[in-house]
Design a protein around this motif. Structure first.
Motif, PDB file in Angstrom:
ATOM      1  N   ASP A 402     -18.077  23.124 -33.361  1.00 52.13           N
ATOM      2  CA  ASP A 402     -18.478  22.585 -32.055  1.00 52.13           C
ATOM      3  C   ASP A 402     -17.711  23.302 -30.942  1.00 52.13           C
ATOM      4  O   ASP A 402     -16.962  22.688 -30.199  1.00 52.13           O
ATOM      5  N   LEU A 403     -17.933  24.607 -30.835  1.00 52.44           N
ATOM      6  CA  LEU A 403     -17.267  25.369 -29.791  1.00 52.44           C
ATOM      7  C   LEU A 403     -17.689  24.888 -28.402  1.00 52.44           C
ATOM      8  O   LEU A 403     -16.943  25.044 -27.434  1.00 52.44           O
ATOM      9  N   GLU A 404     -18.859  24.281 -28.316  1.00 52.37           N
ATOM     10  CA  GLU A 404     -19.384  23.802 -27.044  1.00 52.37           C
ATOM     11  C   GLU A 404     -18.767  22.473 -26.620  1.00 52.37           C
ATOM     12  O   GLU A 404     -19.110  21.943 -25.556  1.00 52.37           O
ATOM     13  N   GLU A 405     -17.887  21.894 -27.434  1.00 52.23           N
ATOM     14  CA  GLU A 405     -17.199  20.638 -27.106  1.00 52.23           C
ATOM     15  C   GLU A 405     -18.181  19.533 -26.711  1.00 52.23           C
ATOM     16  O   GLU A 405     -18.074  18.911 -25.662  1.00 52.23           O
ATOM     17  N   GLN A 406     -19.116  19.278 -27.604  1.00 49.06           N
ATOM     18  CA  GLN A 406     -20.120  18.251 -27.359  1.00 49.06           C
ATOM     19  C   GLN A 406     -19.844  16.947 -28.107  1.00 49.06           C
ATOM     20  O   GLN A 406     -20.409  15.910 -27.771  1.00 49.06           O
ATOM     21  N   HIS A 407     -18.970  16.985 -29.136  1.00 46.77           N
ATOM     22  CA  HIS A 407     -18.793  15.829 -30.005  1.00 46.77           C
ATOM     23  C   HIS A 407     -17.311  15.466 -30.087  1.00 46.77           C
ATOM     24  O   HIS A 407     -16.524  16.154 -30.743  1.00 46.77           O
ATOM     25  N   ASN A 408     -16.948  14.398 -29.422  1.00 42.76           N
ATOM     26  CA  ASN A 408     -15.576  13.907 -29.430  1.00 42.76           C
ATOM     27  C   ASN A 408     -15.320  13.181 -30.749  1.00 42.76           C
ATOM     28  O   ASN A 408     -15.939  12.149 -31.038  1.00 42.76           O
ATOM     29  N   LEU A 409     -14.387  13.709 -31.544  1.00 46.37           N
ATOM     30  CA  LEU A 409     -14.119  13.165 -32.877  1.00 46.37           C
ATOM     31  C   LEU A 409     -12.834  12.344 -32.923  1.00 46.37           C
ATOM     32  O   LEU A 409     -12.310  12.068 -34.010  1.00 46.37           O
ATOM     33  N   ALA A 410     -12.317  11.945 -31.775  1.00 47.79           N
ATOM     34  CA  ALA A 410     -11.035  11.226 -31.742  1.00 47.79           C
ATOM     35  C   ALA A 410     -11.095   9.926 -32.527  1.00 47.79           C
ATOM     36  O   ALA A 410     -10.133   9.565 -33.217  1.00 47.79           O
ATOM     37  N   ASP A 411     -12.206   9.189 -32.457  1.00 47.13           N
ATOM     38  CA  ASP A 411     -12.318   7.932 -33.187  1.00 47.13           C
ATOM     39  C   ASP A 411     -12.508   8.158 -34.680  1.00 47.13           C
ATOM     40  O   ASP A 411     -12.072   7.338 -35.496  1.00 47.13           O
ATOM     41  N   GLU A 412     -13.146   9.253 -35.055  1.00 50.26           N
ATOM     42  CA  GLU A 412     -13.387   9.542 -36.469  1.00 50.26           C
ATOM     43  C   GLU A 412     -12.149  10.078 -37.172  1.00 50.26           C
ATOM     44  O   GLU A 412     -11.979   9.888 -38.375  1.00 50.26           O
ATOM     45  N   HIS A 413     -11.286  10.785 -36.437  1.00 46.63           N
ATOM     46  CA  HIS A 413     -10.096  11.392 -37.046  1.00 46.63           C
ATOM     47  C   HIS A 413      -8.857  11.041 -36.232  1.00 46.63           C
ATOM     48  O   HIS A 413      -8.202  11.923 -35.662  1.00 46.63           O
ATOM     49  N   PRO A 414      -8.500   9.764 -36.171  1.00 46.79           N
ATOM     50  CA  PRO A 414      -7.335   9.380 -35.368  1.00 46.79           C
ATOM     51  C   PRO A 414      -6.042  10.003 -35.864  1.00 46.79           C
ATOM     52  O   PRO A 414      -5.129  10.245 -35.067  1.00 46.79           O
ATOM     53  N   GLU A 415      -5.950  10.263 -37.167  1.00 56.62           N
ATOM     54  CA  GLU A 415      -4.720  10.851 -37.699  1.00 56.62           C
ATOM     55  C   GLU A 415      -4.521  12.273 -37.190  1.00 56.62           C
ATOM     56  O   GLU A 415      -3.385  12.701 -36.923  1.00 56.62           O
ATOM     57  N   ILE A 416      -5.607  13.023 -37.025  1.00 54.89           N
ATOM     58  CA  ILE A 416      -5.505  14.379 -36.479  1.00 54.89           C
ATOM     59  C   ILE A 416      -5.137  14.308 -35.000  1.00 54.89           C
ATOM     60  O   ILE A 416      -4.293  15.063 -34.515  1.00 54.89           O
ATOM     61  N   ALA A 417      -5.769  13.393 -34.271  1.00 56.01           N
ATOM     62  CA  ALA A 417      -5.450  13.228 -32.852  1.00 56.01           C
ATOM     63  C   ALA A 417      -3.984  12.842 -32.667  1.00 56.01           C
ATOM     64  O   ALA A 417      -3.299  13.370 -31.779  1.00 56.01           O
TER      65      ALA A 417
END
Length: 611
Positions: A402-417
């Motif tokens: 997602d180089l275009e930064e269209q999909h915020n995955l903060a809720d799906e991967h809180p441990e990475i955030a």
């Protein structure tokens, strides 16, 4: 016979030894270094990127074809001043206080630039084009022996001529279009110093506004398109011609294999969300494009600081390499220092020497992570993951998918955030001042985050970015925009091109002037105008400060305006540190057309008259 044979063998051994020493010396010879630095140049706008087919950059493409195209090259900031400070010092600029435009340059003045380091090591150093890190007259204090500070059609500071010969450091008048002049002066210095190691910093003011490409470059891009797009393509074509001239000059003197070239953008293109084809060449969309990246200049999204990045060193960097790991403009100084065999301490540079990575000697990524802070925004990229913060908002993206930064995955991967935020916080604790933010989100930044990252409807376009139109409604709005400026001794007419200013009578004893009161501009104030005039003569800027009851005779600067049917960019400055509250712009005889006027204070918002 025995003695002769022995003598021959001794001579042969000595000869072979000398040859070995000579070859070793040749291998360790310090390369020349050239840094091409473009201005507000979007990621899409090199034809070798393969994103858009209206751009034509054959000479830059040749650099990539004979060197490396870094797909993930980054600036240090989404804005001009901090990105240039970071590039030249080689450390992240918020470590020495240059967070954004308008911040004090005292920290930069205390740092050693890579030019200073190389100059002390015997390199000939030279700066061309845009500086933006203090007065042009002070460039030599930052390690540049030669200066050719032309970045517009107005007077500029230089201590060399177009042919590379010396002159006293002083103001010089335009002789060529600023992009062509910088290229010619740089090529001349290569001729002059072909037997010395040199470092050339060629910082073209392109395609940054005001858009001012001559007709010869505009003619290369016929057909229907926004006029601002045509201007950007034309200005970048002039840059590309300059790259061609400089690389041909290197080739003529057999210097290509002993010269490392970087070609990098300072930040993404300003789109102003709407990409309006506003009349005039001043503020607004600069015609460049960031596709397929999301966002624009002024954001730590990919569109704001993921930039064109090419390196070329024939015979050392393999030809045709496409490098997929993230690299930074900070790497330029670190690479240059190591190749020049300079002594340095670990804390001197935040970048790395890229050459072992480009040659394949090292297979891993050059950086464990890259991090940024700019005002209320901060970001970190580690591998394919990127955490972006803006005020209280937070976004997590996988840039591989997602180089275009269209999909915020903060809720799906809180441990990475969480992990990236902790790493970013630790990095930001070493900045000055420390912290994930240095200020509040501006209205512009809030609008950008709303639109690009949160998908909200765009705010209405500011009036100063109104599209080109002949409608009565558009002309009325244009007239309203001009109304804060008043003309004295003449008449002012709104036209499609801008404002036409002329005396009431051709035989009027005094030329008219336009004036604006009620200002509050922190000096010194930069003045930039795009004009054309039917008669040569003096254009003047006079001012009144908060300490003046009336205009003072000495508070005026004059510069020459040449009779021409072509637009010319004129730049000067109001050299006073008090608040400027009232400005007059005095016109030459005849009719003067004004496309744009900008009054840019040391701090605070600029005042613009844009048509």
């Amino acid at each position: 016979m025995m003695q002769s044979t022995t003598t021959f063998r001794v001579c042969l051994v000595i000869g072979l030894s000398l040859a070995t020493v000579s070859n070793a010396a040749a291998k360790v010879e310090r390369p020349n270094i050239i840094v091409f630095y473009t201005d507000d140049h979007g990621y899409a706008d090199m034809s070798c990127q393969g994103v858009i087919d209206d751009i034509s950059t054959p000479n830059v493409d040749a650099l990539a074809r004979t060197g490396v195209l870094a797909r993930h090259g980054y600036s240090t900031a989404p804005q001009c001043v901090p990105s240039r400070a970071g590039l030249l010092v080689g450390k992240f600029q918020s470590k020495f206080g240059v967070e954004s435009n308008g911040h004090s340059l005292a920290g930069f003045d205390r740092e050693l630039t890579i030019a200073e380091r190389l100059q002390k090591a015997g390199y000939i150093t030279a700066q061309f084009g845009k500086w933006h890190l203090g007065p042009g007259s002070q460039i030599v204090e930052h390690g540049f022996k030669h200066v050719f500070n032309q970045n517009s059609g107005g007077p500029f500071v230089a201590n060399i001529n177009l042919d590379g010969s010396d002159r006293e450091l002083s103001t010089q008048r335009q002789q060529m279009y600023h992009i062509d002049a910088c290229s010619q002066a740089a090529a001349s210095l290569i001729e002059r110093y072909r037997d010395h190691p040199f470092f050339l910093y060629v910082a073209y003011r392109a395609p940054h506004v005001p858009l001012d490409a001559p007709q010869q470059y505009l003619d290369r891009f016929p057909g229907e398109m926004p006029e601002r797009r045509r201007q950007a393509l034309a200005m970048l074509s002039a840059v590309d011609d300059g790259v061609g001239l400089i690389t041909r000059t290197l080739a003529q003197h057999r210097l290509r294999e002993n010269t490392l070239i970087f070609y990098i953008g300072d930040n993404g293109a300003p789109l102003k969300i709407h990409k309006l084809d506003a009349p005039g060449g001043g503020p607004g969309w600069d015609g460049s494009l960031n596709d397929p990246l999301n966002g624009e200049k002024g954001m730590l999204s990919e569109g704001g600081m993921h930039v064109p990045f090419v390196a070329c060193w024939p015979g050392t960097i393999p030809a045709g390499l496409v490098f997929e790991h993230p690299v930074s403009a900070l790497d330029v100084a670190a690479t240059s220092a190591e190749l020049a065999m300079l002594e340095s301490k670990p804390e001197d540079f935040d970048g790395v020497n890229l050459i072992p990575y480009f040659t394949g000697a090292r297979k891993e990524a050059p950086h464990e992570f890259l991090a940024w802070r700019w005002s209320a925004q901060s970001a970190i990229r580690e591998g394919d993951w990127k955490l972006l913060r803006g005020g209280d908002r937070e976004y997590l993206y996988n840039l591989k998918s997602d180089l275009e930064e269209q999909h915020n995955l903060a809720d799906e991967h809180p441990e990475i955030a969480d992990r990236l935020r902790e790493k970013l916080s630790h990095w930001a604790s070493k900045l000055d001042p420390p912290g994930l933010a240095n200020g509040d989100m501006s209205k512009a930044a809030t609008d950008y985050f709303d639109f690009y990252l949160d998908g909200k409807p765009a705010s209405p376009a500011p009036k100063k970015f109104l599209p080109n139109s002949d409608s009565a409604e558009s002309k009325s709005e244009m007239q309203n925009l001009a109304s804060p400026w008043t003309i004295r001794g003449g008449k002012m007419t709104v036209t499609r091109e801008g404002l036409r200013l002329e005396p009431h009578r051709p035989d009027a004893p005094q030329a008219p002037f336009i004036t604006r009161n009620g200002l509050n501009l922190a000096g010194p104030v930069s003045v930039r105008m795009v004009v054309k005039t039917t008669a040569s003569g003096a254009l003047g800027v006079s001012w009144r400060t908060s300490m003046d009851e009336s205009f003072v005779e000495g508070n005026r600067v004059n510069f020459a305006a040449e009779k021409s049917d072509q637009w010319q960019t004129i730049e000067t400055r109001i050299p006073i540190e008090l608040k400027v509250i009232h400005v007059r712009i005095h016109l030459p005889p005849g009719t003067t057309s004004v496309k744009s006027v900008e009054l840019i204070p040391t701090t605070g918002p600029a005042i613009t008259l844009i048509k």
